[in-house]
Each structure stands twice: as C-alpha cells, then as structure tokens.
Design a protein around this motif. Structure first.
Motif, PDB file in Angstrom:
ATOM      1  N   LEU A  19      19.371  63.500  -7.112  1.00 47.01           N
ATOM      2  CA  LEU A  19      19.809  63.227  -8.477  1.00 47.01           C
ATOM      3  C   LEU A  19      20.004  61.722  -8.609  1.00 47.01           C
ATOM      4  O   LEU A  19      20.027  61.007  -7.615  1.00 47.01           O
ATOM      5  CB  LEU A  19      21.095  63.976  -8.824  1.00 47.01           C
ATOM      6  N   VAL A  20      20.132  61.246  -9.827  1.00 48.32           N
ATOM      7  CA  VAL A  20      20.338  59.819 -10.033  1.00 48.32           C
ATOM      8  C   VAL A  20      21.750  59.448  -9.594  1.00 48.32           C
ATOM      9  O   VAL A  20      22.725  60.084 -10.001  1.00 48.32           O
ATOM     10  CB  VAL A  20      20.123  59.438 -11.508  1.00 48.32           C
ATOM     11  N   VAL A  21      21.847  58.429  -8.745  1.00 51.03           N
ATOM     12  CA  VAL A  21      23.144  57.954  -8.263  1.00 51.03           C
ATOM     13  C   VAL A  21      23.283  56.471  -8.592  1.00 51.03           C
ATOM     14  O   VAL A  21      22.290  55.761  -8.779  1.00 51.03           O
ATOM     15  CB  VAL A  21      23.303  58.171  -6.743  1.00 51.03           C
ATOM     16  N   HIS A  22      24.527  56.008  -8.668  1.00 48.15           N
ATOM     17  CA  HIS A  22      24.787  54.603  -8.955  1.00 48.15           C
ATOM     18  C   HIS A  22      24.356  53.725  -7.785  1.00 48.15           C
ATOM     19  O   HIS A  22      23.765  52.657  -7.958  1.00 48.15           O
ATOM     20  CB  HIS A  22      26.272  54.407  -9.256  1.00 48.15           C
ATOM     21  N   GLY A  23      24.694  54.144  -6.567  1.00 55.64           N
ATOM     22  CA  GLY A  23      24.237  53.453  -5.375  1.00 55.64           C
ATOM     23  C   GLY A  23      25.052  52.254  -4.940  1.00 55.64           C
ATOM     24  O   GLY A  23      24.730  51.630  -3.938  1.00 55.64           O
ATOM     25  N   ASP A  24      26.142  51.932  -5.669  1.00 53.45           N
ATOM     26  CA  ASP A  24      26.912  50.741  -5.308  1.00 53.45           C
ATOM     27  C   ASP A  24      28.323  50.802  -5.890  1.00 53.45           C
ATOM     28  O   ASP A  24      28.839  49.809  -6.404  1.00 53.45           O
ATOM     29  CB  ASP A  24      26.195  49.485  -5.810  1.00 53.45           C
ATOM     30  N   LEU A  25      28.956  51.946  -5.757  1.00 51.79           N
ATOM     31  CA  LEU A  25      30.282  52.129  -6.354  1.00 51.79           C
ATOM     32  C   LEU A  25      31.370  51.633  -5.410  1.00 51.79           C
ATOM     33  O   LEU A  25      31.836  52.350  -4.526  1.00 51.79           O
ATOM     34  CB  LEU A  25      30.503  53.611  -6.686  1.00 51.79           C
ATOM     35  N   HIS A  26      31.747  50.386  -5.604  1.00 49.55           N
ATOM     36  CA  HIS A  26      32.843  49.783  -4.847  1.00 49.55           C
ATOM     37  C   HIS A  26      33.654  48.904  -5.792  1.00 49.55           C
ATOM     38  O   HIS A  26      33.299  48.709  -6.957  1.00 49.55           O
ATOM     39  CB  HIS A  26      32.328  48.990  -3.653  1.00 49.55           C
ATOM     40  N   GLY A  27      34.769  48.362  -5.276  1.00 50.27           N
ATOM     41  CA  GLY A  27      35.708  47.638  -6.125  1.00 50.27           C
ATOM     42  C   GLY A  27      35.114  46.476  -6.893  1.00 50.27           C
ATOM     43  O   GLY A  27      35.591  46.133  -7.978  1.00 50.27           O
ATOM     44  N   ASP A  52      26.173  58.560  -2.460  1.00 47.17           N
ATOM     45  CA  ASP A  52      27.124  57.815  -3.284  1.00 47.17           C
ATOM     46  C   ASP A  52      28.525  57.867  -2.675  1.00 47.17           C
ATOM     47  O   ASP A  52      29.238  56.859  -2.622  1.00 47.17           O
ATOM     48  CB  ASP A  52      27.157  58.406  -4.704  1.00 47.17           C
ATOM     49  N   LEU A  53      28.926  59.049  -2.231  1.00 45.26           N
ATOM     50  CA  LEU A  53      30.234  59.194  -1.597  1.00 45.26           C
ATOM     51  C   LEU A  53      30.330  58.362  -0.323  1.00 45.26           C
ATOM     52  O   LEU A  53      31.350  57.735  -0.048  1.00 45.26           O
ATOM     53  CB  LEU A  53      30.501  60.663  -1.278  1.00 45.26           C
ATOM     54  N   ALA A  54      29.269  58.352   0.460  1.00 44.70           N
ATOM     55  CA  ALA A  54      29.268  57.596   1.709  1.00 44.70           C
ATOM     56  C   ALA A  54      29.354  56.097   1.452  1.00 44.70           C
ATOM     57  O   ALA A  54      30.047  55.367   2.174  1.00 44.70           O
ATOM     58  CB  ALA A  54      28.011  57.921   2.516  1.00 44.70           C
ATOM     59  N   ILE A  55      28.673  55.624   0.422  1.00 42.00           N
ATOM     60  CA  ILE A  55      28.701  54.196   0.108  1.00 42.00           C
ATOM     61  C   ILE A  55      30.114  53.777  -0.286  1.00 42.00           C
ATOM     62  O   ILE A  55      30.632  52.758   0.194  1.00 42.00           O
ATOM     63  CB  ILE A  55      27.686  53.877  -1.006  1.00 42.00           C
ATOM     64  N   SER A  56      30.756  54.545  -1.149  1.00 36.61           N
ATOM     65  CA  SER A  56      32.131  54.215  -1.530  1.00 36.61           C
ATOM     66  C   SER A  56      33.063  54.320  -0.327  1.00 36.61           C
ATOM     67  O   SER A  56      33.982  53.505  -0.165  1.00 36.61           O
ATOM     68  CB  SER A  56      32.615  55.146  -2.647  1.00 36.61           C
ATOM     69  N   THR A  57      32.839  55.305   0.528  1.00 34.47           N
ATOM     70  CA  THR A  57      33.663  55.474   1.714  1.00 34.47           C
ATOM     71  C   THR A  57      33.515  54.289   2.656  1.00 34.47           C
ATOM     72  O   THR A  57      34.491  53.870   3.299  1.00 34.47           O
ATOM     73  CB  THR A  57      33.293  56.780   2.440  1.00 34.47           C
ATOM     74  N   ARG A  71      25.047  51.980   5.525  1.00 37.55           N
ATOM     75  CA  ARG A  71      25.318  50.904   4.573  1.00 37.55           C
ATOM     76  C   ARG A  71      25.358  49.552   5.287  1.00 37.55           C
ATOM     77  O   ARG A  71      24.963  48.528   4.721  1.00 37.55           O
ATOM     78  CB  ARG A  71      26.651  51.157   3.860  1.00 37.55           C
ATOM     79  N   GLN A  72      25.831  49.565   6.539  1.00 32.88           N
ATOM     80  CA  GLN A  72      25.890  48.332   7.319  1.00 32.88           C
ATOM     81  C   GLN A  72      24.496  47.777   7.565  1.00 32.88           C
ATOM     82  O   GLN A  72      24.268  46.564   7.506  1.00 32.88           O
ATOM     83  CB  GLN A  72      26.589  48.591   8.650  1.00 32.88           C
ATOM     84  N   LEU A  73      23.554  48.652   7.835  1.00 27.65           N
ATOM     85  CA  LEU A  73      22.170  48.225   8.029  1.00 27.65           C
ATOM     86  C   LEU A  73      21.612  47.613   6.750  1.00 27.65           C
ATOM     87  O   LEU A  73      20.983  46.547   6.784  1.00 27.65           O
ATOM     88  CB  LEU A  73      21.306  49.420   8.439  1.00 27.65           C
TER      89      LEU A  73
END
Length: 330
Positions: free
Chosen positions: A208-216, A242-247, A286-288
């Motif tokens: 599905l379409v995700v934002h891909g960069d949901l952080h502060g 998306d959840l993993a990126i924010s995490t 995400r680190q990579l």
C-alpha cells in the motif's frame, strides 16, 4: 567556479535562494520575502507572499522524485485532506496545472525541481513526547487505512520499496577497504542480505502507499494536534515498513516511546502480523539507507558527516547482527 557539491552550506543556500524564488513565481506565488529554514536532504525556504500568506518552498537538491511521482505525492496529500482527519499541507498547483517547477540557473550545473505547499502552523516535533508518539501511531494507522482504498491515478507513478535502499544506487557496495574499518565490508554485506530477506517476507502482504519517512523532523505539533509533511519518500511498501522506520527514530529515545507508537496505531488498525526478527531487520535496514544516502548527497553538512556516519552505521549494524536487536545508542 567550484562545483555546487564542493561549496560550504552558506554558499549553497545563497545559490539556491534565487532558484526557490523563481520556482515560487512559476508556481504562481508573488514573493515578497524569502527565508531559508532547512538545508538538508532537500532545501526549504519560507516564502511570504504579497498577500501576507506563508508557503514552504522546497528545492529538491538531492531528491530523485520525478514530476509524475510528485503529482502522485500531491494527489495523496489532497485525498488525505479531503477524506481523513490527517493534517497535511496543501500543495500548490501552478497556473499551468503543474505541481512543480523546473528552474535552471547559470551558476548551477543542473536544473532543480521546486515544489511549494501551504505553511503548517506549529513547531517541528524533533524529539517527540509520549503523547506525540501515540498521536503518530494514530495518524500512521489512519493513513494506512486510507491507503488500502487509494492508489495514484493512471499516469501517476510512485516507487516500490521492496529492497533496503528503496531503489537508490548502492554506493555502500562500491566502497574500498581504505574507506572501511576491518571487517566493515562483511558487516555491510551481511546486513544487506538479512535486510533483503526481511523485505521479501514483509512484501508478502499486500503493498500500500506509505509515507516512508515519518519521524519528528517531518511532523509538526500545534494546539495538541499532529500534522504530517514532506511526502517526498512516499511509495508502495508495507504497513510494517512505515512502523519500522518510525521505530528506528524512537528506538531507545525514552521508556515507552515505541509502546506509545504501537498503542496509537492499534487504536485505529491491527498491527502487521510479522515475525519480530523480520520487523527488527526492517528497523535496521533504515541504517543502510541513511548511510547510503549520505554518500550520495550534495549537501555540504551531509557530505562532511558521511564518513563518520558510515563508521557509526557499521558499529550499529554489527551489534544488530550479533545480538538480534538494533540500537542507535552505540
């Protein structure tokens, strides 16, 4: 004259200011004042118009988003604003109907794409509170619920995030031994292989379409409400990504941060059914991506940090490979 990528930050911003002003005018904004607010992956200026309205005008200094991708990003933002409670800026459409402008400047080696959107009230969240992590979970789940029934119109494109670097050129693989500590190449290779297996597993779910960069840094807080901006990394992925990126950004931030995100998400939508080890690999991936992006960046401050961040990335990834848990506290 020195190449743009070799200039210091102040010189880069000075060159980009007229690009932003020209792009704003091409998008139909009458520029009365223009102020730089962020020079990072992309470069954002705050534009005050002759009507005393404020807009965020972004020069895509490192973004690879194409005009069709930008059209799709903006279409999703418009749909979210119409059909959900998610607060997003309103993208500007130019007199010709385009949602971006391409500006050429003799002092720069290439044309730059410029986009604009209404200015969001409030402050960037940066490091979120427990309340804000909960609201991020609620907002993310609302966006995912909406995305299950929405897709770009014919002709609009979005990238597919089915591998750790999101389709970017793999610059990490081309590093030589002199660029890396002993064993560094092996760590990067092993981390990428494990991360790719996680992407393969996660992608078994319907994308599905995700934002891909949901952080502060891409969230604002005003009157106890959360707003989301910078849809430049939107694409087809999985809810777990998306959840993993924010995490990744919340990991070890403060006690309860990750739980707040998950609880907010579960208030609106079930958590993705994914093995914890696979989810942990998505976090580490995400680190990579970030280490690779810094190597490709033309922004002065990011280029200056690239080598040190590479060493930090290898240490974090080595810890994850050894323990099974990713952390940013190393």
């Amino acid at each position: 004259m020195a190449r743009y990528a070799d200039l210091d930050a102040e010189s880069q911003i000075a060159l980009l200011r007229p690009v932003a002003a020209t792009g704003a005018m091409l998008l139909g904004l009458e520029v009365a004042a223009i102020t730089p607010v962020h020079h990072g992956y992309n470069t954002t200026f705050r534009v005050r118009t002759s009507e005393r309205l404020d807009f965020a005008v972004r020069v895509l200094t490192n973004s690879l988003s194409t005009p069709p991708e930008l059209e799709a990003q903006h279409a999703w933002m418009h749909a979210l604003a119409r059909e959900t409670t998610v607060l997003v800026p309103n993208p500007v459409t130019g007199p010709d109907g385009a949602s971006c402008a391409v500006v050429e400047d003799e002092a720069l080696e290439r044309p730059f794409t410029v986009v604009a959107a209404t200015w969001l009230a409030g402050e960037d969240i940066g490091e979120p509170s427990l309340q804000q992590t909960h609201e991020l979970g609620v907002t993310m789940a609302t966006m995912h619920n909406h995305a299950t029934g929405w897709s770009p119109a014919d002709g609009d494109l979005l990238p597919i995030f089915d591998e750790p670097l999101f389709g970017d050129e793999d610059l990490l693989a081309s590093l030589t031994e002199k660029d890396l500590p002993d064993g560094g190449a092996q760590v990067l290779e092993a981390a990428f292989e494990r991360a790719q297996l996680a992407f393969d597993e996660a992608f078994r779910s319907d994308p599905l379409v995700v934002h891909g960069d949901l952080h502060g840094g891409n969230l604002k807080w005003h009157l106890d409400e959360l707003a989301v901006f910078d849809f430049d990394d939107s694409g087809f992925g999985t809810a777990a990504l998306d959840l993993a990126i924010s995490t990744f950004y919340l990991r070890d931030e403060f006690e309860g941060a990750e739980a707040g995100l998950r609880q907010g998400y579960m208030a609106m939508r079930d958590l993705p059914d994914l093995d914890p080890e696979v989810f942990e690999a998505l976090i580490a991936s995400r680190q990579l991506l970030l280490a690779n992006a810094l190597l490709a960046s033309s922004t002065a401050s990011l280029r200056a940090d690239a080598q040190n961040y590479l060493l930090i990335s290898i240490a974090r990834l080595q810890h994850w490979l050894s323990t099974g848990r990713f952390t940013r506290t190393l």
